[in-house]
Design an enzyme around this catalytic site. Structure first.
Site, PDB file in Angstrom:
ATOM      1  N   TYR A   1      22.280  -5.037  -9.723  1.00 19.48           N
ATOM      2  CA  TYR A   1      20.882  -5.385 -10.018  1.00 19.48           C
ATOM      3  C   TYR A   1      19.884  -4.318  -9.587  1.00 19.48           C
ATOM      4  CZ  TYR A   1      21.944 -10.278 -11.255  1.00 19.48           C
ATOM      5  OH  TYR A   1      22.386 -11.416 -11.864  1.00 19.48           O
TER       6      TYR A   1
ATOM      7  N   HIS B   1      11.390  -5.598  -0.409  1.00 23.88           N
ATOM      8  CA  HIS B   1      11.458  -4.378  -1.216  1.00 23.88           C
ATOM      9  C   HIS B   1      11.659  -4.714  -2.694  1.00 23.88           C
ATOM     10  CE1 HIS B   1      13.842  -0.431  -2.166  1.00 23.88           C
ATOM     11  NE2 HIS B   1      12.623  -0.403  -2.666  1.00 23.88           N
TER      12      HIS B   1
ATOM     13  N   GLU C   1       3.175   4.472   0.699  1.00 20.96           N
ATOM     14  CA  GLU C   1       4.376   4.582   1.557  1.00 20.96           C
ATOM     15  C   GLU C   1       4.114   5.570   2.694  1.00 20.96           C
ATOM     16  OE1 GLU C   1       8.681   3.527   1.966  1.00 20.96           O
ATOM     17  OE2 GLU C   1       6.861   2.574   1.293  1.00 20.96           O
TER      18      GLU C   1
ATOM     19  N   VAL D   1       0.849  -1.197   0.000  1.00 19.55           N
ATOM     20  CA  VAL D   1       0.000   0.000   0.000  1.00 19.55           C
ATOM     21  C   VAL D   1       0.885   1.248   0.000  1.00 19.55           C
ATOM     22  CG1 VAL D   1      -1.892  -1.240   1.147  1.00 19.55           C
ATOM     23  CG2 VAL D   1      -0.277   0.073   2.543  1.00 19.55           C
TER      24      VAL D   1
END
EC number: 4.2.1.17
Length: 723
Positions: free
Chosen positions: A661, A451, A403, A401
């Protein structure tokens, strides 16, 4: 049995026909140093075998040979030029021995036939595969090029143009593609493969197939006229220069190798290949790219270990919060076979999430990567819902949802009351401390951060954040789920910004200070992109991230690390935020943006930014390239080292992969720790000290000072392998 070793064996299967089978006791066949030596002895045994009429090369695995053993590369590359050259001569003598056998030879292929495996089968007269065959030479992706004769034999088998395309792009060709360009002579059904190969070899033995003409073509100079040669190689060099750029020398070196060897017969052309291979193998780019490959294998190994340790596999998942991010996470989960419930409080958000998933699936459909039936099945495995009904069946919950700590805490507490005691709950947050969010839960041991990076389907990294109460079981299950989603999970400990944002904002801090001191942001972008190798310079990256997002995250970081990241006054990010210049999202940030014909934002410089920056920047001052790079990179490097020093991230390998990455750190530099090894830790410490008056961000961590004094490096132990 004609010959037997640990990883291969040779036996006579029919009158005069021998089969050399690669049969490693491990899960895949590799051309490692030991296998090469066994192959050499096997070929000697075959030469001495009475009545030999033909030879088949086969594999007892689903993949023929996946390539050389890359874990041995860095050790080999650390040898002197002369030692490496000598070893390559030995390796090439083996493939020449195979190519020069006085009988016809055929390779019987299935699955991956890559790198050294492909070079091995190029030394045989014929190649037949089934539909699972994937064949190619990926070496340029590792900063090197084929060194077992691939740059010599491939152009003579399929033509210079096709060979340069395969080699410079590091391509693996599917069976149908390989057949079309002549890399395979035939493609048959798997159950007919062995018999078809025997039949083809028998035809060659009976002189119905001219195997000697094929062999002559492979060992002779390339048949190109002067004009053809000039056109082919000039065009190839132009394309490679455009695509690979100056930081990746391997593709261009491969083209030059093929060009220089074109007018020579096999042995002289191999000498040229060897000379260029040695030069590439000794380059920092090769060391970095091979190191990244090994780091990637290390991370995959950790994920496998976690999956084995987890007591439960994730069969179903749920995403809370739809929209673009939630839809992206749901799509990725469903695509990889984990059905997902996507829950939101607003129907328009659910519609947006399903639209995002449909859009991504349609792209795969249009590219032929899935069919309509598969697409319908994947879409059906995403269940949009305005209610919690059915969520109790989920093994893992991903909260995605808005932040906002209060909203997230409320949602997490609410969902916990709807799920079982062993359900794992995660939060997709980029800035909110996991320990803070855990306070809203009754079972904080079942909770961690997860994350994801935007766009979810394209970004390989998932940062898994361990809170102080998070159990090992929770981490293992979430790491296993992320790996199941096709992602590279990296576990970090909780702190403001976690790892990625914590190390990114000192980099932005260095940028703001350069602007304060009069640097031109367009020049900084140019230098950091073209010279250092970032995909985007800092100003452009801030526009893409969103100035409002960066402004919020910067405040979080300043609060978390006031000594290094606290600000003395307003900076460029504040100035743009106050002027409502949020970047790409509203068309105006450091740059101005318009939408091009493909619907993508196109940036241009507009002078309207200058008055906005005027009161946070001094008069324009010119900085040389090196100063810009050093002032930008030192704060980031210091913060990365502090994260290792404090145990936020466990190893240099994980840190470097996260940077590549998650942030697009230039792969040819290998990550911060590989870069430090390349520059030299003592040299970096001395260089950073020149900027110490710029403040706390430029103070070198104690770990580096100690390592410099002892002459240590981060990757010293990776230099293994022997000739």
């Amino acid at each position: 049995m004609i010959y037997q070793a640990e990883t291969l064996q040779v036996k006579e299967v029919q009158d005069g026909i021998a089969e050399l089978s690669f049969c490693s006791p491990k899960s895949v066949n590799k051309l490692d140093l030991a296998t090469l030596e066994s192959l050499d002895k096997a070929l000697d045994a075959l030469k001495a075998h009475q009545g030999l009429k033909g030879l088949m090369l086969t594999s007892d695995k689903d993949a023929f040979i996946v390539g050389a053993d890359i874990t041995e590369f860095l050790g080999l590359f650390a040898k002197t030029d002369a030692e490496l050259d000598q070893w390559l001569q030995f390796a090439n003598s083996i493939f020449n021995k195979l190519e020069d056998l006085p009988v016809p030879t055929i390779s019987v292929l299935k699955g991956h036939t890559l790198g050294g495996g492909c070079e091995c089968v190029l030394a045989t007269d014929m190649r037949i595969g089934d539909k699972t065959t994937s064949i190619g030479l990926p070496e340029t992706k590792l900063g090197i090029m084929p060194g077992f004769g691939g740059c010599v034999r491939l152009p003579r088998v399929i033509g210079a143009d096709s060979a340069m395309e395969v080699i410079t792009q590091g391509k693996a060709c599917r069976a149908d593609e390989a057949l079309k360009i002549g890399l395979l002579d035939a493609v048959v059904d798997s159950d007919a493969l062995y018999e078809s190969a025997l039949k083809t070899l028998t035809s060659a033995i009976n002189e119905k197939l001219d195997w000697q003409a094929r062999r002559k073509q492979k060992t002779s100079p390339l048949t190109l006229s002067k004009l053809e040669s000039m056109m082919s190689f000039t065009m190839a060099k132009g394309l490679v220069a455009q695509k690979a750029g100056p930081h990746y020398p391997a593709p261009m070196t491969a083209v030059i190798t093929i060009e220089e060897g074109a007018r020579f017969a096999r042995n002289e052309a191999l000498d040229i290949e060897r000379k260029h291979f040695v030069k590439l193998a000794k380059s920092e780019e090769a060391k970095s790219l091979v190191g990244l490959f090994l780091n990637d294998q290390y991370i995959k190994g950790l994920a496998k270990k976690s999956a084995k340790s987890a007591s439960k596999d994730t069969q179903r998942a749920a995403v809370l919060g739809a929209g673009i991010m939630g839809g992206g996470i749901a799509y990725q989960s469903a695509l990889k076979g984990v059905p997902v419930l996507m829950k939101d409080i607003a129907q328009p958000s659910l519609d947006l999430g399903m639209t995002e998933a449909s859009k991504l699936l349609n792209k795969r459909l249009s590219r032929g990567r899935i069919d309509g039936f598969k697409m319908a099945g994947i879409l059906a495995s995403i269940t949009p819902s305005l209610h919690y009904t059915g969520i109790e069946e989920s093994d893992v919950i991903v909260e995605a949802v808005v932040e906002n700590p209060k909203v997230k805490a409320a949602v997490l507490s609410e969902v916990e009351s709807h799920v079982g005691e062993d359900t794992v709950i995660t939060s997709n947050t980029s800035t909110i401390p996991i320990n803070l969010l855990a306070k809203s839960l009754k079972r904080p041991e079942n909770f961690c951060g997860m994350h994801f990076f935007n766009p979810v389907h394209r970004m390989p990294l998932v940062e898994i954040i361990r809170g102080e109460h998070t159990s090992d079981e929770t981490i293992n299950r979430v790491v296993a789920y992320a790996a199941k989603m096709g992602k590279s999970p990296i576990v970090v400990n909780d702190c403001p910004g976690f790892f990625v944002n914590r190390v990114l904002f000192p980099y932005f801090g260095g940028f703001s200070m350069l602007l304060r001191d009069g640097a031109d942001f367009t020049k900084i972008d140019k230098i950091m992109e073209r010279k250092f190798g970032w995909p985007m310079g800092p100003a452009y990256l801030l526009d893409v991230v969103g100035i409002d997002t960066a402004h919020h995250a910067q405040a979080v970081m300043a609060q978390g690390f006031p000594e290094r990241m606290g600000k003395q006054g307003r900076d460029a990010i504040d100035a743009l935020f106050e002027a409502s210049k949020y970047g790409q999202k509203n068309g105006s940030g450091f740059y101005s943006y318009t939408i091009d014909r493909k619907g993508k934002p196109k940036k241009t410089f507009s002078e309207e930014i200058l008055p906005v920056l005027a009161d946070v920047c001094t008069d324009k001052q010119d900085f040389d390239d090196q100063t810009i790079i050093q002032r930008m990179m030192i704060p980031m490097i210091n913060e990365v080292v502090l994260c290792l020093q404090e145990g936020i991230i466990a190893t240099p390998q994980e840190a470097d992969m996260t940077l590549v990455y998650g942030l697009g750190f230039p792969p040819f530099r290998g990550g911060v720790f590989r870069y430090l090894d390349s520059v030299g830790i003592a040299e970096f410490v001395a260089m950073a000290k020149q900027y110490s008056e710029l403040g706390a961000m430029y103070q070198v961590p104690q770990m580096l000072i100690d390592m410099a004094a002892k002459g240590e490096s981060f990757y010293g132990a990776q230099q293994q392998g022997s000739i």
